[in-house]
Scaffold this motif. Structure first.
Motif, PDB file in Angstrom:
ATOM      1  N   GLU A 136      21.953  48.050  -1.308  1.00 47.10           N
ATOM      2  CA  GLU A 136      22.419  46.756  -0.782  1.00 47.10           C
ATOM      3  C   GLU A 136      21.758  45.604  -1.520  1.00 47.10           C
ATOM      4  O   GLU A 136      22.410  44.603  -1.833  1.00 47.10           O
ATOM      5  CB  GLU A 136      22.135  46.657   0.719  1.00 47.10           C
ATOM      6  N   ASP A 137      20.469  45.734  -1.807  1.00 49.87           N
ATOM      7  CA  ASP A 137      19.762  44.696  -2.565  1.00 49.87           C
ATOM      8  C   ASP A 137      20.362  44.510  -3.951  1.00 49.87           C
ATOM      9  O   ASP A 137      20.481  43.391  -4.449  1.00 49.87           O
ATOM     10  CB  ASP A 137      18.269  45.027  -2.690  1.00 49.87           C
ATOM     11  N   VAL A 138      20.734  45.623  -4.577  1.00 51.45           N
ATOM     12  CA  VAL A 138      21.337  45.569  -5.913  1.00 51.45           C
ATOM     13  C   VAL A 138      22.650  44.780  -5.865  1.00 51.45           C
ATOM     14  O   VAL A 138      22.853  43.850  -6.658  1.00 51.45           O
ATOM     15  CB  VAL A 138      21.574  47.004  -6.455  1.00 51.45           C
ATOM     16  N   PHE A 139      23.523  45.127  -4.936  1.00 48.51           N
ATOM     17  CA  PHE A 139      24.817  44.435  -4.843  1.00 48.51           C
ATOM     18  C   PHE A 139      24.624  42.961  -4.479  1.00 48.51           C
ATOM     19  O   PHE A 139      25.278  42.088  -5.042  1.00 48.51           O
ATOM     20  CB  PHE A 139      25.728  45.129  -3.817  1.00 48.51           C
ATOM     21  N   ALA A 157      20.401  31.526 -11.310  1.00 47.23           N
ATOM     22  CA  ALA A 157      20.871  32.656 -12.112  1.00 47.23           C
ATOM     23  C   ALA A 157      19.696  33.382 -12.759  1.00 47.23           C
ATOM     24  O   ALA A 157      19.651  34.622 -12.775  1.00 47.23           O
ATOM     25  CB  ALA A 157      21.867  32.179 -13.169  1.00 47.23           C
ATOM     26  N   GLU A 158      18.741  32.630 -13.273  1.00 45.61           N
ATOM     27  CA  GLU A 158      17.543  33.232 -13.883  1.00 45.61           C
ATOM     28  C   GLU A 158      16.749  34.021 -12.847  1.00 45.61           C
ATOM     29  O   GLU A 158      16.271  35.122 -13.115  1.00 45.61           O
ATOM     30  CB  GLU A 158      16.647  32.141 -14.491  1.00 45.61           C
ATOM     31  N   ARG A 159      16.580  33.449 -11.679  1.00 44.60           N
ATOM     32  CA  ARG A 159      15.820  34.102 -10.616  1.00 44.60           C
ATOM     33  C   ARG A 159      16.476  35.432 -10.226  1.00 44.60           C
ATOM     34  O   ARG A 159      15.803  36.463 -10.116  1.00 44.60           O
ATOM     35  CB  ARG A 159      15.722  33.171  -9.403  1.00 44.60           C
ATOM     36  N   GLU A 160      17.793  35.436 -10.047  1.00 43.80           N
ATOM     37  CA  GLU A 160      18.483  36.656  -9.653  1.00 43.80           C
ATOM     38  C   GLU A 160      18.516  37.672 -10.788  1.00 43.80           C
ATOM     39  O   GLU A 160      18.431  38.873 -10.545  1.00 43.80           O
ATOM     40  CB  GLU A 160      19.890  36.344  -9.151  1.00 43.80           C
ATOM     41  N   ARG A 161      18.606  37.208 -12.020  1.00 41.36           N
ATOM     42  CA  ARG A 161      18.552  38.127 -13.164  1.00 41.36           C
ATOM     43  C   ARG A 161      17.194  38.819 -13.199  1.00 41.36           C
ATOM     44  O   ARG A 161      17.109  40.033 -13.397  1.00 41.36           O
ATOM     45  CB  ARG A 161      18.801  37.381 -14.477  1.00 41.36           C
ATOM     46  N   ALA A 162      16.121  38.052 -12.978  1.00 40.49           N
ATOM     47  CA  ALA A 162      14.775  38.630 -12.975  1.00 40.49           C
ATOM     48  C   ALA A 162      14.609  39.625 -11.818  1.00 40.49           C
ATOM     49  O   ALA A 162      14.008  40.697 -11.991  1.00 40.49           O
ATOM     50  CB  ALA A 162      13.729  37.523 -12.884  1.00 40.49           C
ATOM     51  N   LEU A 164      16.970  41.424 -10.356  1.00 43.72           N
ATOM     52  CA  LEU A 164      17.742  42.630 -10.664  1.00 43.72           C
ATOM     53  C   LEU A 164      17.048  43.441 -11.755  1.00 43.72           C
ATOM     54  O   LEU A 164      17.029  44.674 -11.710  1.00 43.72           O
ATOM     55  CB  LEU A 164      19.166  42.251 -11.076  1.00 43.72           C
ATOM     56  N   SER A 165      16.452  42.762 -12.699  1.00 37.56           N
ATOM     57  CA  SER A 165      15.716  43.432 -13.769  1.00 37.56           C
ATOM     58  C   SER A 165      14.523  44.212 -13.197  1.00 37.56           C
ATOM     59  O   SER A 165      14.262  45.351 -13.602  1.00 37.56           O
ATOM     60  CB  SER A 165      15.239  42.405 -14.794  1.00 37.56           C
ATOM     61  N   ARG A 166      13.795  43.621 -12.249  1.00 39.19           N
ATOM     62  CA  ARG A 166      12.667  44.314 -11.606  1.00 39.19           C
ATOM     63  C   ARG A 166      13.167  45.551 -10.849  1.00 39.19           C
ATOM     64  O   ARG A 166      12.545  46.613 -10.899  1.00 39.19           O
ATOM     65  CB  ARG A 166      11.903  43.371 -10.681  1.00 39.19           C
ATOM     66  N   ALA A 170      12.157  49.451 -11.710  1.00 38.04           N
ATOM     67  CA  ALA A 170      11.546  50.301 -10.690  1.00 38.04           C
ATOM     68  C   ALA A 170      12.356  51.562 -10.386  1.00 38.04           C
ATOM     69  O   ALA A 170      11.781  52.597 -10.031  1.00 38.04           O
ATOM     70  CB  ALA A 170      11.349  49.487  -9.407  1.00 38.04           C
ATOM     71  N   HIS A 171      13.677  51.482 -10.517  1.00 38.93           N
ATOM     72  CA  HIS A 171      14.522  52.594 -10.048  1.00 38.93           C
ATOM     73  C   HIS A 171      15.380  53.264 -11.119  1.00 38.93           C
ATOM     74  O   HIS A 171      15.763  54.416 -10.939  1.00 38.93           O
ATOM     75  CB  HIS A 171      15.450  52.114  -8.924  1.00 38.93           C
ATOM     76  N   ALA A 172      15.700  52.562 -12.176  1.00 41.68           N
ATOM     77  CA  ALA A 172      16.632  53.143 -13.159  1.00 41.68           C
ATOM     78  C   ALA A 172      15.960  53.545 -14.468  1.00 41.68           C
ATOM     79  O   ALA A 172      16.597  54.102 -15.324  1.00 41.68           O
ATOM     80  CB  ALA A 172      17.763  52.135 -13.453  1.00 41.68           C
TER      81      ALA A 172
END
Length: 173
Positions: A136-139, A157-162, A164-166, A170-172
């Protein structure tokens, strides 16, 4: 990236999309050849090259709306699009409009940020056994990031990109 350019682009895109649909409907479905010609002429003005005059565009769409209302009982009347459908249609027009209005550096930044969001999002979607909350966090984060890009809000946009990158690290990884 100037907010006014983004807002102007979204308004123009929405008007062009709506006006094009109405003009096509009126031109195809009216029994009045003069009105059909005028609808095509208005569509050409609305979709023409160069910067759009928002007041003129609003007036064109109002006129086409009135003409379409005269054909309200027609089975192919376009009606009002749902909000998500209108956004999807306008987004395609926004990309074309922005291509000619934004500085190259801004266009490159938007493309790079969208590519980063997409890469992390699709990588995370392929992770087997990802818990429900993280999925859910990813979506949610991907949606917020792409929405911030659509609105021209660089910091968000930068904040959300960062974020999603974290999540991706951590998971992928």
């Amino acid at each position: 990236m100037a907010w006014s350019v983004m807002e102007w682009s979204w308004q123009v895109a929405a008007l062009r999309q709506r006006g094009w649909a109405l003009a096509a409907f009126v031109a195809a479905c009216t029994d009045d050849p003069e009105r059909a010609r005028e609808a095509r002429k208005l569509a050409a003005q609305l979709l023409g090259p160069g910067p759009a005059d928002l007041d003129a565009a609003h007036e064109i769409v109002r006129t086409l709306d009135e003409w379409a209302d005269d054909l309200a009982d027609h089975p192919h009347h376009p009606g009002e699009p749902r909000p998500d459908e209108a956004d999807r249609q306008a987004r395609d027009h926004v990309k074309d409009i922005l291509r000619g209005r934004l500085a190259i550096a801004d266009r490159d930044w938007m493309s790079w940020t969208k590519l980063c969001l997409d890469a992390d999002f699709f990588a995370l979607r392929r992770v087997p056994g990802l818990d429900r909350q993280t999925r859910e966090d990813v979506f949610y984060t991907y949606g917020r990031g792409t929405m911030a890009l659509d609105l021209g809000h660089r910091a968000a946009a930068e904040r959300e990109r960062a974020r999603l990158s974290r999540l991706s690290e951590a998971h992928a990884a």
